[in-house]
Design a protein around this motif. Sequence first.
Motif, PDB file in Angstrom:
ATOM      1  N   HIS A   1       0.869  -1.180   0.000  1.00 25.86           N
ATOM      2  CA  HIS A   1       0.000   0.000   0.000  1.00 25.86           C
ATOM      3  C   HIS A   1       0.909   1.234   0.000  1.00 25.86           C
ATOM      4  CE1 HIS A   1      -3.127  -2.855   1.880  1.00 25.86           C
ATOM      5  NE2 HIS A   1      -3.303  -2.767   0.571  1.00 25.86           N
TER       6      HIS A   1
ATOM      7  N   GLU B   1       1.536   3.605   2.864  1.00 27.81           N
ATOM      8  CA  GLU B   1       1.983   3.000   4.116  1.00 27.81           C
ATOM      9  C   GLU B   1       3.502   2.844   3.974  1.00 27.81           C
ATOM     10  OE1 GLU B   1      -0.443  -0.539   4.496  1.00 27.81           O
ATOM     11  OE2 GLU B   1      -2.283   0.638   4.435  1.00 27.81           O
TER      12      GLU B   1
ATOM     13  N   ARG C   1      -2.621   4.614  -1.815  1.00 25.85           N
ATOM     14  CA  ARG C   1      -2.678   3.205  -1.385  1.00 25.85           C
ATOM     15  C   ARG C   1      -2.527   2.224  -2.546  1.00 25.85           C
ATOM     16  NH1 ARG C   1      -5.174   0.094   2.775  1.00 25.85           N
ATOM     17  NH2 ARG C   1      -6.217  -1.783   2.053  1.00 25.85           N
TER      18      ARG C   1
ATOM     19  N   HIS D   1       3.172  -3.228   6.418  1.00 23.59           N
ATOM     20  CA  HIS D   1       2.036  -2.308   6.219  1.00 23.59           C
ATOM     21  C   HIS D   1       2.002  -1.235   7.300  1.00 23.59           C
ATOM     22  CE1 HIS D   1      -0.602  -4.611   3.316  1.00 23.59           C
ATOM     23  NE2 HIS D   1       0.313  -5.518   3.595  1.00 23.59           N
ATOM     24  N   GLU D   2       1.011  -0.341   7.159  1.00 25.52           N
ATOM     25  CA  GLU D   2       0.689   0.620   8.220  1.00 25.52           C
ATOM     26  C   GLU D   2      -0.812   0.606   8.464  1.00 25.52           C
ATOM     27  OE1 GLU D   2       2.191   4.527   7.401  1.00 25.52           O
ATOM     28  OE2 GLU D   2       4.271   3.838   7.295  1.00 25.52           O
TER      29      GLU D   2
ATOM     30  N   GLU E   1       1.893  -4.430  10.819  1.00 28.34           N
ATOM     31  CA  GLU E   1       1.096  -3.208  10.685  1.00 28.34           C
ATOM     32  C   GLU E   1       1.625  -2.189  11.686  1.00 28.34           C
ATOM     33  OE1 GLU E   1      -1.510  -2.422   8.700  1.00 28.34           O
ATOM     34  OE2 GLU E   1      -2.158  -4.343   7.862  1.00 28.34           O
TER      35      GLU E   1
END
Length: 844
Positions: free
Chosen positions: A133, A136, A210, A249-250, A326
Amino acid sequence: MNRILLILMLAFSFSAFAQPLSYYLPTSVTYNSSIPAPKEIVGHEVGEWHITHDRLVNYMKAVDAASDRVTLKVTGTTHEGRQQLALFITSAANHAKLETIRQQHIHLQDPTKNASLNVTEMPAVVWIGCSIHGNEPSGANMSLLLIYYLAAAQGAQIDELLSNTVIILDPSFNPDGLNRFASWVNTHKSATSVTDPNASEFNEVWPGGRTNHYWFDLNRDWLPAQQPESQNRLKIFHDWRPNILTDHHEMGSNSTFFFQPGVPSRVNPNTPKKNQELTGAIGNYHAKFLDSIGSFYFTKEGYDDFYYGKGSTFPDIHGGIGILFEQASSRGHAQQTENGLLTFPFTVRNQFTTALSTLEAARNLRKDLLSYQREFYNNVKQEATTTSVKAYVFGDAFDQSRNALFIEMMKRHKIEVFENKQSLDADGKTFSAGSSWIVPTNQSQYKLVKTIFEKTLRYEDSLFYDITSWTFPLAMGIAYAELKSMPVSTGAMVDEVKKPVGTIIGNNSNYAYAFEWDDFYAPKLLYALQTKGLITKVATQQFESATVNGKKKFTYGTILIPVKNQNKSSEEIQKLIANAVSATGVQVYALTSGLSTSGIDLGSGSFVNTRTPKILLMGGTGVSGNDAGEIWHMLDQRMRIPSTLIEVERLNAVSINSYNIIIMPEGTYRNMDKAAQDKLKAWITNGGTVLAFENAGVFLSASGITKTIYKADELKGDSTVMLAYNMRADETRAREMPGSIFEARIDMTHPICYGYHTKTISIFKANTLFMDQNNNPYDSPVILTDNPLQSGYLHKSYVDKIKNNAIVNIENIGRGKVITYSENMNFRAFWFGTSKLFLNGLFF
Ligand SMILES: [Zn+2]
């Protein structure tokens, strides 16, 4: 304060939150000075600015040139022409025999070869994957530190790591999205520190970074593999089949850090228990490393391992361990959150730290990981030989293009597909030689084959992070059946997918040409002919005509191209059609007489002129970027039909009279004010056609433009049942519809259903909209059956409600019309089974 200090402070004022390398890197080791540090190449410290993709590539190439531990491979390019990279990092000694290591690693997955392999002497393969993404970005920015550390660190510890692992680093899974996002936050960065969450820096404009160029979520495309980023990446994945793959990811800014294992009850049942045990064992390393820098984290909540199209789940069906990370997102450079000031360098450091903990785990658990992968494929072999389903047969006799797209997708995953040599009857269907194929279950990709073909109706849990079913032949609208025994003999294994070759059957005509609407690319052919100025007509009744191959029956939706009364000569028309068929793979028939052998004659009024679509595609805030992107991709990439994207906010400012189609993708349309609604209504009344999807249809109904009625959903649940407070959120989520497959009846004589030749088709539903049929039954040509669930999760409260719902409603308004679709017709660029329902709305 002296003047020099003040000048220095001003000069570095853009660096309020910048950190030196020592903030991130282990200080217990020395670093080889011949390896360039990131700042020497990219011009700023890691985390000081968001890395743009071009600078990222420059740095990776510089380290590759300077280090004998690194080999860089360009794996392909994105839609926007950015390079995708894989950096192979291991000891110089391993580099010298990398291909041998790879082959040995792949033999681990072959039960006929793996018994003699000594895993104590084999390196583990670890793939570090960053920022699929694009917004992120801490993963991609972390990759600068990781490559520097792995190339430059000195000492026994790094030597041992590199001789025991082959590390594949993909610094940016989504280059186009990363670059879009980096431009946004860098553009809005202030010299003084602005950490107010309201600032533009933290709030991207639609559609955000994203997704990839066509606004696809690439973290759903590992399995369908319809985007070039996935296709290029999968070549390397299947060449290596890593033991661990990390997916950085974030998440929301007020959170902390998550690493897998996820929710135990939401693991796909095709994933072995041992996979989750190893995920847990690796997790202990992340915990230890994050503890050492004081970072908070959580596990086993929220995220799942169910849909194999995600990067952290896809390795689980290949004997590897996928790990989702994440990190709470700072979005820009530093933002105030509930947990205090969250700086970008802090997020980058957490990602870097868990990349290191992953490598440490791989080094220590190496033999377990390698043995597990061997055991995984030995068990697959066992299951594959004992399963009652011995093969799947599939094929669409009318559309070679969709067959080719399906085979192509399976070949990308190294699935063995064979040509079918004889006519086969199964499940009430006939599969003919030449237009059907066999996929045996007794093959190394058995588990993937199973997940591609199987229907699922039972679930351990009722909460899902993504779709619950993805039966590919249903999605692509291709007939298939399970076989309880392998056919006695099959044709050759498909090596290279043959793209259908378009020809003119009968070569040329001075009278007329015709082609059927079944082929996936028939709309592409029609549009190509329309834009060359040819008059084209569509058959609203069936007919039979003489061709050089004998009599041929043409069904509803056949396109007719008269030769006379066009502003081109018959030679020009022949040449034009010949070029267009070779570009689309569609078969066109040369017809020599207007007198049909049965049905309507070619001069009949039942041939109606087609419309050349001039499309306005709505976007902007309140419109789903994913859905708009799927429509744009279908038109632009597959069909070569242009569309003009206009954000809802600009609708009042532009003239819309030159368009004859307005497409409204899924969305709330909350920014469409009364003036814009009136303008739209007037445009429809004057003859325009709107195609409105999912909640866009609800919006048109609520604003009084259509009369479509929707039943209320059950998201609020049953108020008479008392539930514990801590159960309430779960009970609401269980009533959501994350994505399942339903059967619909179609009226094949209706223009919206041209190109279909079965009475029922499969619809993908991922919403809780229940659309009533229109009063006039002819205006609801696609309706769910009495017992429509084919595969996937459905909450019990919807079982009765969903019966006989309308999927497509058509309403005439003045001289125009609104076509309302309750579902997405272009889901993730692989749901080909419903694309005609959408495309027909443009032409007929
Ligand atoms: Zn993400």
